[in-house]
Design an enzyme around this catalytic site. Structure first.
Site, PDB file in Angstrom:
ATOM      1  N   TYR A   1      -2.052   0.206  10.108  1.00  0.00           N
ATOM      2  CA  TYR A   1      -2.298  -0.456   8.817  1.00  0.00           C
ATOM      3  C   TYR A   1      -1.078  -0.333   7.905  1.00  0.00           C
ATOM      4  O   TYR A   1      -0.555  -1.324   7.385  1.00  0.00           O
ATOM      5  CB  TYR A   1      -3.544   0.133   8.121  1.00  0.00           C
ATOM      6  CG  TYR A   1      -3.656  -0.342   6.704  1.00  0.00           C
ATOM      7  CD1 TYR A   1      -3.858  -1.697   6.430  1.00  0.00           C
ATOM      8  CD2 TYR A   1      -3.506   0.528   5.622  1.00  0.00           C
ATOM      9  CE1 TYR A   1      -3.923  -2.162   5.121  1.00  0.00           C
ATOM     10  CE2 TYR A   1      -3.569   0.077   4.321  1.00  0.00           C
ATOM     11  CZ  TYR A   1      -3.779  -1.269   4.079  1.00  0.00           C
ATOM     12  OH  TYR A   1      -3.824  -1.726   2.788  1.00  0.00           O
TER      13      TYR A   1
ATOM     14  N   SER B   1       0.824  -1.206   0.000  1.00  0.00           N
ATOM     15  CA  SER B   1       0.000   0.000   0.000  1.00  0.00           C
ATOM     16  C   SER B   1       0.858   1.255   0.000  1.00  0.00           C
ATOM     17  O   SER B   1       1.944   1.280   0.591  1.00  0.00           O
ATOM     18  CB  SER B   1      -0.869  -0.029   1.256  1.00  0.00           C
ATOM     19  OG  SER B   1      -1.430   1.231   1.495  1.00  0.00           O
TER      20      SER B   1
ATOM     21  N   LYS C   1       1.625  -3.362   6.517  1.00  0.00           N
ATOM     22  CA  LYS C   1       1.994  -3.683   5.132  1.00  0.00           C
ATOM     23  C   LYS C   1       3.516  -3.598   4.946  1.00  0.00           C
ATOM     24  O   LYS C   1       4.110  -4.399   4.218  1.00  0.00           O
ATOM     25  CB  LYS C   1       1.270  -2.737   4.164  1.00  0.00           C
ATOM     26  CG  LYS C   1      -0.206  -3.034   4.049  1.00  0.00           C
ATOM     27  CD  LYS C   1      -0.409  -4.382   3.363  1.00  0.00           C
ATOM     28  CE  LYS C   1      -1.835  -4.813   3.296  1.00  0.00           C
ATOM     29  NZ  LYS C   1      -2.026  -6.116   2.645  1.00  0.00           N
TER      30      LYS C   1
END
Ligand code: UDP
Length: 343
Positions: free
Chosen positions: A150, A124, A154
């Site tokens: 988050y 991402s 990743k």
């Protein structure tokens, strides 16, 4: 090729599966259905018959995953399964550590045990955090300093693959991987076979279209005083079918020893206001939009430098007109106002 897709019942995993099935590959889809939809699996099974197998399995079930990789003689792992809401990750960080980080450790233990040697990872742009103005457009060399659990999860997944690749190199074992760093993924299958259904929905374009459909009374713009031309945040919205194409290409060129990362975006940004105007134009429906406070953690402007993926994979977004992206989503939302039917 035989491809094991994790998160195959989710928005991006199902669209990527559809593309790979259309290319003639065999898909073993695993999903724990915590966020995915069995109806998406049913659509894919209807299209591909015995080239598609859906298994309800969790990333933490290492032994089961190992057996699946071995029994299906999987050539490539495509790892989509993850929780993917920045705000949720700030409120519930351990969910993200458990699902995205520990889940990927378990999955890669299975990969290691089964000897699967090619991996495509959903990564991402949130791994870049908040680049400074001079670092826009964002290239793959932009420092990765995630600002949310988050984004951090990743980045940890990318690092796991990097470390595994290094260990295999030392041991003379073949291994290759590519991390695709998505920008904002939007739109739906233009034949309306698959769609987008997050619960709760937090993404801009689906929220615009829910408001157009009357499922919400109104929507809000989170921040109108950003240092951008119209004061609202700018993002790079890549169509989900183009993203699926990037996966197909990345998988096709992986050679033993390859270690790559690519940004996947269209290379330009649209503001929140532009997305709202597009949604009104495409739907033909005016709806109430209120100005609201900034949402914590939103950088003013993010869009990709996509020269690396263009150069190496010959990939370029085929859809760069925001109306076309919104139109494909509108068709699906209009025909599925309540999303995927419950099982
Ligand atoms: N946004 C907004 N109103 C909404 C949802 C999103 O103004 O109801 C804004 C959000 O603050 C961000 C942009 O739209 O600037 C894209 O948000 P989204 O959640 O779709 O993706 P993100 O960029 O956070 O991954």
């Amino acid at each position: 090729m035989r491809v094991l897709v994790t998160g195959g019942a989710g928005y991006i995993g199902s669209h990527a599966s559809l593309r790979l099935l259309e290319d003639g590959h065999e898909i073993i889809s695993i999903d724990n259905l915590s966020r995915g939809h069995a109806q998406a699996e049913a659509v894919l099974a209807g299209i591909a018959g015995d080239r598609y197998t859906a298994v309800h399995c969790d990333l933490h079930e290492t032994d089961r995953l190992t057996k699946l990789l071995l029994s299906h003689r999987v050539d490539v792992l495509m790892h989509f399964a993850a929780l993917a809401e920045v705000g949720e990750s700030v409120d519930h960080p351990l969910r993200y550590h458990y699902n995205n980080i520990a889940g990927t450790v378990s999955l890669l233990q299975a990969v290691d045990a089964a000897g699967t040697s090619r991996v495509v990872l959903s990564s991402s742009c949130s791994t870049y955090g908040e680049p400074e103005a001079g670092q826009i457009p964002i290239s793959e060399d932009t420092p990765q300093n995630p600002i949310s659990p988050y984004g951090d999860s990743k980045l940890q997944c990318e690092r796991m693959l990097r470390d595994l690749a290094e260990a295999y190199r030392q041991a003379d074992r073949p291994f290759s991987y590519v991390a695709l760093r998505y920008f904002n993924v939007a739109g739906c299958d233009r034949q309306t076979r698959l769609g987008e259904d997050h619960r709760p929905e937090t993404h801009l374009i689906p929220i615009c279209l829910h408001t157009a459909l009357g499922k919400r009374d109104k929507m809000a713009i989170f921040g109108t005083d950003y240092p951008t031309p119209d004061g609202t945040c700018i993002r790079d919205y890549v169509h989900v079918e183009d993203l699926a194409d990037a996966h197909a290409r990345a998988m096709g060129v992986l050679e033993p020893g390859d270690e790559q990362c690519y940004n996947v975006g269209i290379g330009k940004g649209f503001s929140v206001r532009e997305c709202i105007e597009s949604s009104k134009r495409v739907s033909g429906i005016d709806f109430q939009v209120d100005d609201a406070e900034r949402r914590p953690g939103d950088p003013p402007e993010l869009y990709a430098d996509v020269s690396k993926i263009e150069r190496d994979l010959g990939w370029k977004a085929s859809i760069t007109d925001i109306d076309e992206t919104v139109e494909s989503a509108w068709k699906w939302f209009k025909s599925h106002p309540d999303g995927w039917p419950e099982d």
